[in-house]
Design a protein around this motif. Structure first.
Motif, PDB file in Angstrom:
ATOM      1  N   ASP A  22       0.822  -1.203   0.000  1.00 23.45           N
ATOM      2  CA  ASP A  22       0.000   0.000   0.000  1.00 23.45           C
ATOM      3  C   ASP A  22       0.865   1.267   0.000  1.00 23.45           C
ATOM      4  O   ASP A  22       0.536   2.256  -0.670  1.00 23.45           O
ATOM      5  CB  ASP A  22      -0.932   0.008   1.213  1.00 23.45           C
ATOM      6  CG  ASP A  22      -2.052  -1.027   1.089  1.00 23.45           C
ATOM      7  OD1 ASP A  22      -2.263  -1.533  -0.034  1.00 23.45           O
ATOM      8  OD2 ASP A  22      -2.692  -1.337   2.113  1.00 23.45           O
ATOM      9  N   LYS A  25       2.422   1.722  -3.505  1.00 22.76           N
ATOM     10  CA  LYS A  25       1.425   2.151  -4.485  1.00 22.76           C
ATOM     11  C   LYS A  25       1.209   3.660  -4.427  1.00 22.76           C
ATOM     12  O   LYS A  25       1.124   4.330  -5.470  1.00 22.76           O
ATOM     13  CB  LYS A  25       0.111   1.414  -4.223  1.00 22.76           C
ATOM     14  CG  LYS A  25      -1.038   1.850  -5.123  1.00 22.76           C
ATOM     15  CD  LYS A  25      -2.320   1.111  -4.740  1.00 22.76           C
ATOM     16  CE  LYS A  25      -3.496   1.627  -5.550  1.00 22.76           C
ATOM     17  NZ  LYS A  25      -4.771   0.954  -5.149  1.00 22.76           N
ATOM     18  N   GLN A  26       1.130   4.224  -3.226  1.00 19.09           N
ATOM     19  CA  GLN A  26       0.805   5.641  -3.069  1.00 19.09           C
ATOM     20  C   GLN A  26       2.039   6.538  -3.091  1.00 19.09           C
ATOM     21  O   GLN A  26       1.990   7.660  -3.615  1.00 19.09           O
ATOM     22  CB  GLN A  26       0.045   5.850  -1.745  1.00 19.09           C
ATOM     23  CG  GLN A  26      -0.360   7.282  -1.468  1.00 19.09           C
ATOM     24  CD  GLN A  26      -1.518   7.739  -2.351  1.00 19.09           C
ATOM     25  OE1 GLN A  26      -2.021   6.968  -3.177  1.00 19.09           O
ATOM     26  NE2 GLN A  26      -1.913   8.995  -2.187  1.00 19.09           N
ATOM     27  N   GLU A 119      -7.287   4.273   1.076  1.00 19.62           N
ATOM     28  CA  GLU A 119      -7.597   5.605   0.558  1.00 19.62           C
ATOM     29  C   GLU A 119      -8.337   6.449   1.597  1.00 19.62           C
ATOM     30  O   GLU A 119      -8.271   7.681   1.556  1.00 19.62           O
ATOM     31  CB  GLU A 119      -8.457   5.486  -0.715  1.00 19.62           C
ATOM     32  CG  GLU A 119      -7.724   4.954  -1.930  1.00 19.62           C
ATOM     33  CD  GLU A 119      -7.539   3.441  -1.880  1.00 19.62           C
ATOM     34  OE1 GLU A 119      -6.800   2.904  -2.720  1.00 19.62           O
ATOM     35  OE2 GLU A 119      -8.147   2.782  -0.986  1.00 19.62           O
ATOM     36  N   GLU A 120      -9.020   5.777   2.546  1.00 19.27           N
ATOM     37  CA  GLU A 120      -9.773   6.505   3.569  1.00 19.27           C
ATOM     38  C   GLU A 120      -9.081   6.491   4.926  1.00 19.27           C
ATOM     39  O   GLU A 120      -9.122   7.484   5.663  1.00 19.27           O
ATOM     40  CB  GLU A 120     -11.176   5.903   3.716  1.00 19.27           C
ATOM     41  CG  GLU A 120     -12.044   6.037   2.482  1.00 19.27           C
ATOM     42  CD  GLU A 120     -13.422   5.404   2.694  1.00 19.27           C
ATOM     43  OE1 GLU A 120     -13.749   5.077   3.852  1.00 19.27           O
ATOM     44  OE2 GLU A 120     -14.153   5.230   1.699  1.00 19.27           O
ATOM     45  N   TYR A 123      -3.928   6.724   3.799  1.00 18.22           N
ATOM     46  CA  TYR A 123      -3.271   7.764   3.004  1.00 18.22           C
ATOM     47  C   TYR A 123      -3.539   9.189   3.491  1.00 18.22           C
ATOM     48  O   TYR A 123      -2.603  10.006   3.534  1.00 18.22           O
ATOM     49  CB  TYR A 123      -3.664   7.640   1.532  1.00 18.22           C
ATOM     50  CG  TYR A 123      -3.258   6.336   0.884  1.00 18.22           C
ATOM     51  CD1 TYR A 123      -2.139   5.618   1.330  1.00 18.22           C
ATOM     52  CD2 TYR A 123      -3.987   5.803  -0.185  1.00 18.22           C
ATOM     53  CE1 TYR A 123      -1.782   4.411   0.736  1.00 18.22           C
ATOM     54  CE2 TYR A 123      -3.628   4.610  -0.785  1.00 18.22           C
ATOM     55  CZ  TYR A 123      -2.518   3.909  -0.323  1.00 18.22           C
ATOM     56  OH  TYR A 123      -2.156   2.731  -0.905  1.00 18.22           O
ATOM     57  N   ASP A 127      -0.419  11.421   4.319  1.00 18.80           N
ATOM     58  CA  ASP A 127      -0.224  12.601   3.458  1.00 18.80           C
ATOM     59  C   ASP A 127       0.050  13.833   4.307  1.00 18.80           C
ATOM     60  O   ASP A 127       0.965  14.624   4.013  1.00 18.80           O
ATOM     61  CB  ASP A 127      -1.459  12.841   2.584  1.00 18.80           C
ATOM     62  CG  ASP A 127      -1.565  11.856   1.428  1.00 18.80           C
ATOM     63  OD1 ASP A 127      -0.565  11.174   1.134  1.00 18.80           O
ATOM     64  OD2 ASP A 127      -2.659  11.765   0.827  1.00 18.80           O
TER      65      ASP A 127
END
Length: 550
Positions: A22, A25-26, A119-120, A123, A127
């Motif tokens: 994960d 990927k990001q 994603e929820e 990240y 971020d």
């Protein structure tokens, strides 16, 4: 620059694989993802990243791990990379430990397992952390690091070598720099530190390396690629570099042999202000860098550090033996060795050479002289240039001049600059008679030749510029020299010397056909950078004429 690192730790292989996937990927395009399956392995990886000059942007550690918990790792990892963001992966049952870690380990955030969908639940948090880190991030130096104390002669030699060869490096003083002590420990030298310690960008360590060892590790060429060349140049000062540029640009297979660093003695000059075409002046190192780049563009091989130790003649071949025992041959040889600083033969000076006493400008030591009293011995241009350079750092620069003034041996522009610099004091009729100290220079005894008085000055820095001598002993019995070792050439060669060819001897040609002398090593030369460049340039024309008749 290498990508910053995100380091994730989890003892569960499945979880570690998933979190790594994960993260990659990001963030894989901007960050390097490193993973470890235990706190101990992660700590070792962190130390290796530090040794290699990498930086960690984020630690993401699982809390429940045998041997070392996530919080325990974060406490230790943050000592190595204190600017890295710290996040904890934890199960719901361990949230109290995570909350406590916000205070005890200065935890930035904790995330609950599972984090699906990332994603929820993953990240957005990371971020924010990475943006905060990026806002204050300053790239770390990733080149060669030299760790030592200030007074190590071996360290001075390595730093001077790297500086003069245009190799970026960072010096860390073991006595005053906490990072230096950490790196020594991470390199496994804490219990028995052997300094100087050199750390390469790969993380490899060199303990007390020689300059030759270091040269090979940083990618310098020390061995010739071919056994034969049209033109061999011994010496990489301005004269040798000029000959190399003109020789190679005109199609000659050319190799240049330099025992220390391209630029020679001129390369140590802090500022050359009377060189044509540079109205604001340029440093010797800048001149050397430009010339080396130009020479390499034309295909010149530059061997450094390498030294010519012997020469012999066989028919039309001139065969040079190098310090590593190898040999190269040529039809034409240009001798451009320049000169070396003459040694000051007074009590104590040899003992402190490299530990407070330095020959040449020693620009590597200038910053360390901040707010100290510096003494410069000599009254020629090189001494004046050094005094001006050190005046930017030192509290006081005193020039000890044996004669009555600077006017006999120094250019007027430098005399004027020195007179206009408040923290430079010129002391005529003064000379050093002794150097004293323990493991480093601590004071010098200076004699006033007019009064006979001997004065004592406290100082840690003495820089010596008292003339120079040629290193031409290896040519004995082959190339004719004067009583001081300088090489005779052209019309300066004493009468009666046999000449085996029908043609006349060329200008700059020695008593041996096809062997030329240029620059400061030549008898009767003008000791200026511009004249050396000129001699090296025009000498190539005589080389062509000689080769046409070989």
């Amino acid at each position: 620059m290498d990508k910053p690192v995100i380091l994730t730790i989890d003892d569960d292989p499945a979880v570690l694989q998933t979190i790594s996937r994960d993260l990659r990927k990001q963030y894989g395009s901007r960050f390097r993802i490193v993973r470890a399956d235990s706190g101990a392995m992660a700590l070792e990886a962190t130390q290796q990243l530090k040794l290699r000059g990498n930086t960690v942007a984020l630690f993401l550690a699982d809390q429940r791990m045998p041997g070392m918990s996530g919080v325990e790792f974060l406490n230790q990892g943050s000592e190595i990379f204190p600017k890295a963001k710290r996040a904890l992966l934890t199960a719901y049952a361990d949230t109290n430990a995570a909350i406590d870690a916000i205070n005890t380990a200065q935890l930035d955030y904790y995330l609950l397992k599972p984090w699906d969908p990332p994603e929820e639940k993953l990240y957005p948090v990371l971020d924010d952390l990475l943006q905060d880190w990026q806002a204050t991030f300053k790239p770390v130096f990733q080149g060669v690091k030299v760790i030592s104390d200030r007074w190590s002669p071996n360290s001075h030699a390595l730093r001077d070598f790297l500086s003069r060869n245009q190799v970026p490096y960072r010096w860390l003083d073991i006595e005053s720099n906490q990072e230096a002590r950490q790196l020594v420990a991470y390199a496994g030298e804490k219990d028995n530190p052997c300094l100087p310690l050199v750390l390469l960008p790969s993380g490899e360590k060199l303990v007390k390396p020689t300059t030759a060892d270091l040269a090979q590790q940083v990618g310098m060429q020390t061995e010739a690629a071919k056994p034969f060349y049209d033109l061999v140049i011994v010496g990489g000062g301005p004269a040798g570099l000029a000959a190399a540029v003109y020789g190679a640009s005109e199609g000659l297979r050319t190799v240049m042999i330099e025992r220390e660093a391209p630029g020679g003695q001129a390369g140590t000059s802090s500022r050359i202000e009377n060189y044509l075409g540079f109205p604001v002046g340029l440093s010797g190192s800048d001149l050397a860098r430009r010339a080396v780049t130009q020479a390499r563009r034309f295909g010149v091989e530059i061997l450094t550090p390498q030294e010519a130790t012997a020469i012999r003649l066989e028919d039309n071949y001139r065969i040079i033996t190098l310090s590593d025992g190898s040999e190269i041959s040529c039809h034409a040889l240009i001798l451009a060795m320049g000169v070396s600083w003459r040694r000051l033969t007074v009590m104590g000076v040899d003992q402190f050479t490299g530990a407070g006493v330095y020959y040449g400008a020693a620009q590597t030591e200038a910053a360390a002289c901040k707010d100290e009293d510096v003494y410069v011995v000599g009254g020629a241009n090189s001494a004046g240039q050094a005094a001006m350079y050190f005046s930017k750092y030192a509290r006081k620069v005193r020039m000890l001049v044996r004669g009555e003034s600077l006017t006999k041996s120094m250019s007027q522009y430098l005399i004027d600059q020195i007179a206009g610099t408040d923290n430079i004091e010129v002391m005529p009729f003064h000379s050093v008679v002794e150097a004293k100290g323990g493991d480093r220079l601590e004071e010098i005894l200076v004699k006033d030749s007019q009064t006979g008085d001997v004065k004592t000055f406290k100082t840690n820095s003495l820089f010596i510029f008292i003339g120079a001598t040629p290193s031409t002993g290896w040519l004995d019995g082959v190339v004719q020299r004067d009583e001081r070792g300088f090489l005779y050439s052209g019309a300066d060669i004493p009468g009666g010397m046999p000449w085996p060819l029908e043609r006349d001897r060329f200008l700059l040609e020695t008593n041996v056909p096809g062997i030329f002398a240029v620059g400061d090593v030549r008898h009767g030369s003008v000791k200026r950078v511009a004249s050396g460049v000129g001699e090296g340039s025009i000498c190539v024309q005589f080389v062509h004429q000689h080769l046409a008749n070989v």
